[in-house]
Design a protein around this motif. Structure first.
Motif, mmCIF file in Angstrom:
data_model
loop_
_atom_site.group_PDB
_atom_site.id
_atom_site.type_symbol
_atom_site.label_atom_id
_atom_site.label_comp_id
_atom_site.label_asym_id
_atom_site.label_seq_id
_atom_site.Cartn_x
_atom_site.Cartn_y
_atom_site.Cartn_z
ATOM 1 N N THR A 49 26.951 -46.994 18.483
ATOM 2 C CA THR A 49 28.003 -47.014 17.466
ATOM 3 C C THR A 49 29.288 -46.394 17.998
ATOM 4 N N ASP A 50 29.169 -45.270 18.682
ATOM 5 C CA ASP A 50 30.362 -44.601 19.195
ATOM 6 C C ASP A 50 30.956 -45.347 20.380
ATOM 7 N N LEU A 51 30.106 -45.896 21.237
ATOM 8 C CA LEU A 51 30.591 -46.552 22.449
ATOM 9 C C LEU A 51 31.366 -47.822 22.137
ATOM 10 N N TYR A 52 30.870 -48.606 21.199
ATOM 11 C CA TYR A 52 31.474 -49.904 20.906
ATOM 12 C C TYR A 52 32.242 -49.930 19.596
ATOM 13 N N GLU A 53 32.328 -48.762 18.930
ATOM 14 C CA GLU A 53 33.042 -48.672 17.664
ATOM 15 C C GLU A 53 32.539 -49.703 16.663
ATOM 16 N N LYS A 54 31.227 -49.843 16.621
ATOM 17 C CA LYS A 54 30.599 -50.742 15.658
ATOM 18 C C LYS A 54 29.526 -49.966 14.917
ATOM 19 N N ASP A 55 29.618 -49.994 13.599
ATOM 20 C CA ASP A 55 28.580 -49.355 12.810
ATOM 21 C C ASP A 55 27.285 -50.118 13.042
ATOM 22 N N THR A 56 26.275 -49.434 13.564
ATOM 23 C CA THR A 56 25.097 -50.112 14.072
ATOM 24 C C THR A 56 23.824 -49.487 13.530
ATOM 25 N N ALA A 57 22.843 -50.350 13.258
ATOM 26 C CA ALA A 57 21.495 -49.912 12.916
ATOM 27 C C ALA A 57 20.541 -50.410 13.993
ATOM 28 N N LEU A 58 19.437 -49.713 14.154
ATOM 29 C CA LEU A 58 18.483 -50.046 15.208
ATOM 30 C C LEU A 58 17.181 -50.527 14.585
ATOM 31 N N LEU A 59 16.711 -51.676 15.083
ATOM 32 C CA LEU A 59 15.423 -52.217 14.675
ATOM 33 C C LEU A 59 14.483 -52.138 15.869
ATOM 34 N N SER A 60 13.354 -51.486 15.700
ATOM 35 C CA SER A 60 12.368 -51.404 16.778
ATOM 36 C C SER A 60 11.135 -52.204 16.384
ATOM 37 N N VAL A 61 10.591 -52.919 17.354
ATOM 38 C CA VAL A 61 9.424 -53.774 17.128
ATOM 39 C C VAL A 61 8.342 -53.363 18.111
ATOM 40 N N GLU A 62 7.193 -52.997 17.585
ATOM 41 C CA GLU A 62 6.054 -52.642 18.424
ATOM 42 C C GLU A 62 4.971 -53.690 18.226
ATOM 43 N N SER A 63 4.545 -54.288 19.332
ATOM 44 C CA SER A 63 3.508 -55.309 19.255
ATOM 45 C C SER A 63 2.728 -55.330 20.554
ATOM 46 N N PHE A 64 1.430 -55.463 20.410
ATOM 47 C CA PHE A 64 0.566 -55.575 21.582
ATOM 48 C C PHE A 64 0.176 -57.031 21.835
ATOM 49 N N LEU A 65 0.767 -57.935 21.082
ATOM 50 C CA LEU A 65 0.452 -59.352 21.228
ATOM 51 C C LEU A 65 1.373 -60.012 22.239
ATOM 52 N N ARG A 66 0.886 -61.053 22.859
ATOM 53 C CA ARG A 66 1.706 -61.826 23.785
ATOM 54 C C ARG A 66 2.441 -62.928 23.025
ATOM 55 N N ASN A 67 3.519 -63.396 23.608
ATOM 56 C CA ASN A 67 4.285 -64.516 23.055
ATOM 57 C C ASN A 67 4.762 -64.246 21.633
ATOM 58 N N VAL A 68 5.185 -63.017 21.373
ATOM 59 C CA VAL A 68 5.733 -62.686 20.059
ATOM 60 C C VAL A 68 7.139 -63.269 19.948
ATOM 61 N N GLU A 69 7.432 -63.897 18.831
ATOM 62 C CA GLU A 69 8.751 -64.481 18.591
ATOM 63 C C GLU A 69 9.414 -63.749 17.432
ATOM 64 N N ILE A 70 10.694 -63.368 17.640
ATOM 65 C CA ILE A 70 11.458 -62.642 16.629
ATOM 66 C C ILE A 70 12.636 -63.505 16.185
ATOM 67 N N THR A 71 12.775 -63.682 14.889
ATOM 68 C CA THR A 71 13.909 -64.411 14.335
ATOM 69 C C THR A 71 14.640 -63.481 13.365
#
Length: 395
Positions: A177-199
């Protein structure tokens, strides 16, 4: 009137000596606990140049140089008009992050900080101070430029998750947020599966443990083969993070009746004799079927089924086995024919034609064996031709 060519040439010569460099930011983590800063998520080309004063100065100098060149050309052409040059940023390379934790101490003077920044060619330094307070941490983040003495405080917050993952989730949106001057939120995804697709908002993204999203409402779709997809609606606030920790549920086949004869191993389990019922097995289901005097068969089920009949093929019906058997018969017949023919010649020479009956008998057996060899040769040719021309039914 003399044209100012010499000053322009001097300016051009000096401009060549101005180095083109990317942003270099040092970071130090001091305090009660030590963590590793995941800088790989912060190396995009910077969207502003406030942190890189040396590069800013070079940019301003280049723009002034372009203005001077255009003004000089207009004077030579007899045109005295104001010219404008579109401002462009020369910062196109990725940010380089340098760990200077071993160089800095818990307390350091502005002079020492400036000397280290000049020595390491740093444009800025991020200081992260962590202090334990009971079961939690107090995290303070301060940004220093070369000319700053007190620095600019970016964050002073309570960290409830003191694990490495918790620290990473806390610090990344703050720095981004500070580096790029963009109000930012963080999404973390934890998965032990292969070939996971995120949309995210109907946009397919490559899988990554972390995603930077703008604050507001987002629709997240997570899917993977042989699992039930998950749809999540989020309303994210700037500077926060949301973790998708629950893995996707596998698609389970409730019951599968296996019929036939022989033995089957199901998904690496113990071998069982057919028929039997397979209960609550996640997809894909792998079946390894076998039976004496029959060809082994491997079957993979990718969709739920209620029953399956396994029909194995006998070995003698396998083209590969048939061709191999006919090939051995042909070679055996050929060897027998050559042996009989050679024996007849040896007997004929040894008896010196005194007893031609033995050699004649051997000759007769040689001709019979030769006929059998020719028949085996045609049989071998036909079988191999048939096996090569057969289509692969498994494809």
């Amino acid at each position: 009137m003399k044209s100012p060519r010499i000053p322009i040439l001097l300016i051009l010569l000096f401009a060549v000596l101005v180095p083109l460099t990317s942003a270099r930011i040092g970071y130090t983590i001091v305090g009660d606990l030590k963590y590793i800063l995941e800088t790989s998520y912060l190396t995009e080309p910077p969207l502003r140049s406030l942190y890189v004063e040396d590069i800013n100065a070079a940019d301003k100098y280049e723009r002034a140089l372009e203005e001077a060149k255009l003004l000089h050309e207009n004077i030579l052409k007899g045109k005295i008009e104001e010219s404008t040059v579109e401002e462009t940023s020369r910062i196109t390379d990725e940010i380089t992050w340098i760990d200077v934790s071993s160089t800095f101490q818990s307390t350091f003077t502005p002079l020492l900080r400036h000397q280290i920044m000049v020595r390491e060619h740093l444009d800025a330094v991020v200081e992260i101070v962590l202090k334990e307070t009971g079961e939690f941490l107090i995290g303070k983040v301060t940004l220093f430029h070369r000319v700053d003495e007190t620095g600019m405080k970016i964050a002073d917050q309570l960290i409830t998750d003191t694990t490495t993952e918790g620290f990473t989730r806390w610090i990344l949106p703050i720095l981004y947020t500070d580096l790029y001057e963009k109000d930012t939120a963080l999404l973390s995804v934890e998965s032990f599966l292969r070939n996971v697709e995120i949309t995210v908002d109907d946009e397919m993204l490559p899988f990554s443990p972390y995603y930077f999203l703008t604050p507001g409402e987002h629709e997240i779709h997570v899917s993977a083969p042989y699992t039930y997809p998950k749809d999540i609606k989020l309303n994210l606030e700037g500077g926060t993070y949301y973790a998708i920790e629950d893995d996707l549920e596998p698609i389970v086949n409730p019951g599968l009746l296996l019929k036939g004869s022989g033995q089957v191993r199901v998904s690496g389990a113990a071998v069982k004799h057919l028929p039997f019922i397979v209960k609550e097995t996640p997809l894909p289901i792998t079946l390894q079927a076998g039976k004496q005097s029959y060809l082994d068969e491997n079957i993979t089920l990718t969709e739920p089924r209620e029953e399956l009949t396994i029909a194995l093929k006998r070995i003698e019906f396998d083209p590969a086995v048939t061709v191999s058997r006919v090939q051995k018969t042909f070679y055996s017949s050929l060897a027998r024919t050559m042996l009989l023919f050679a024996s007849a010649r040896i007997v004929e020479i040894a008896t010196e034609n005194n007893e031609p009956v033995v050699s004649q008998i051997l000759d007769g057996l040689s001709f019979i064996s030769a006929g059998d060899t020719v028949r085996s040769l045609f049989d071998y040719y036909n079988k191999s031709k048939y096996s090569v021309s057969m289509p692969n039914l498994d494809e």
